[in-house]
Design an enzyme around this catalytic site. Sequence first.
Site, PDB file in Angstrom:
ATOM      1  N   HIS B   9      17.668  10.288  32.627  1.00  0.00           N
ATOM      2  CA  HIS B   9      18.669  10.688  32.945  1.00  0.00           C
ATOM      3  C   HIS B   9      18.586   8.532  33.665  1.00  0.00           C
ATOM      4  CE1 HIS B   9      22.764   9.839  33.507  1.00  0.00           C
ATOM      5  NE2 HIS B   9      22.688  10.044  32.411  1.00  0.00           N
ATOM      6  N   GLU B  47      15.115   2.935  37.175  1.00  0.00           N
ATOM      7  CA  GLU B  47      14.014   1.456  36.632  1.00  0.00           C
ATOM      8  C   GLU B  47      12.999   1.902  36.747  1.00  0.00           C
ATOM      9  OE1 GLU B  47      14.181  -2.193  38.516  1.00  0.00           O
ATOM     10  OE2 GLU B  47      16.006  -2.883  37.455  1.00  0.00           O
ATOM     11  N   LEU B  72      17.989  18.525  28.679  1.00  0.00           N
ATOM     12  CA  LEU B  72      18.308  19.793  28.054  1.00  0.00           C
ATOM     13  C   LEU B  72      18.951  20.474  26.515  1.00  0.00           C
ATOM     14  CD1 LEU B  72      18.626  21.761  31.838  1.00  0.00           C
ATOM     15  CD2 LEU B  72      16.452  21.555  30.069  1.00  0.00           C
ATOM     16  N   HIS B  77      23.530  10.905  25.071  1.00  0.00           N
ATOM     17  CA  HIS B  77      22.093   9.834  25.211  1.00  0.00           C
ATOM     18  C   HIS B  77      21.059  10.772  24.118  1.00  0.00           C
ATOM     19  CE1 HIS B  77      24.815   9.571  28.112  1.00  0.00           C
ATOM     20  NE2 HIS B  77      24.073  10.639  29.114  1.00  0.00           N
TER      21      HIS B  77
END
Lengths: 120, 120
Positions: B9, B47, B72, B77
């Site tokens: 993430h 990044e 998880l 996402h």
Amino acid sequence: MKSLLLVAHGSRRQASNDEVRELTRRLAARAQQDYAFVDCGFLELAEPSIPEGIQRCIDAGSREVVVLPYFLSAGRHVAEDIPAEVEIKQQEYPGVSIRIAPYLGSDEGVLDTLLHCATP
Amino acid sequence: MKSLLLVAHGSRRQASNDEVRELTRRLAARAQQDYAFVDCGFLELAEPSIPEGIQRCIDAGSREVVVLPYFLSAGRHVAEDIPAEVEIKQQEYPGVSIRIAPYLGSDEGVLDTLLHCATP
């Protein structure tokens, strides 16, 4: 009598919380030799909270509770927030042993699992 | 030549991003038989981005990239954002095979790792 409390962050998305509850059921089936009671608790956005989860373990007859953080990194949640929630119940029940286990992401086993995911 | 891109993430907390980078190094050491190049990419806040990470794989000579979500739960996402980022590079490089692997939390191996964490 020993309990295991899987602790997750909690999500606004109910399906993510249900995913944790389903994982808890599978964990209970796998852990039943060592833990008579297995449940989950959420840091925020879902129920039960961590103190409520610990209370469930105690109500089930546990004098020993292992809190297992379902987290990938050692951020503030793992380092501060979970210990603070646990401390609330530890002060209330000084005779109960409540131990916080290492968080998921700290275990080398994650590497094997990632490689397994990558394999078609 | 095959590459593996671990996708996380990303966090405002640099230590969490560094934890992913360190995991990537350990993953590279373990995966070197199957993947000539292993790197990481972040969905946000760090990044390289996912498209930048895929570009690094292609620049290293890969015609096959496996994108491995270090997540998880199967939230937005995993279901939408990562595929959308991957699609940007897939359109740019139609001749490169880019496959998204199952996310970490979907693998049964997580249960073993959790039980290992719980064991003192």
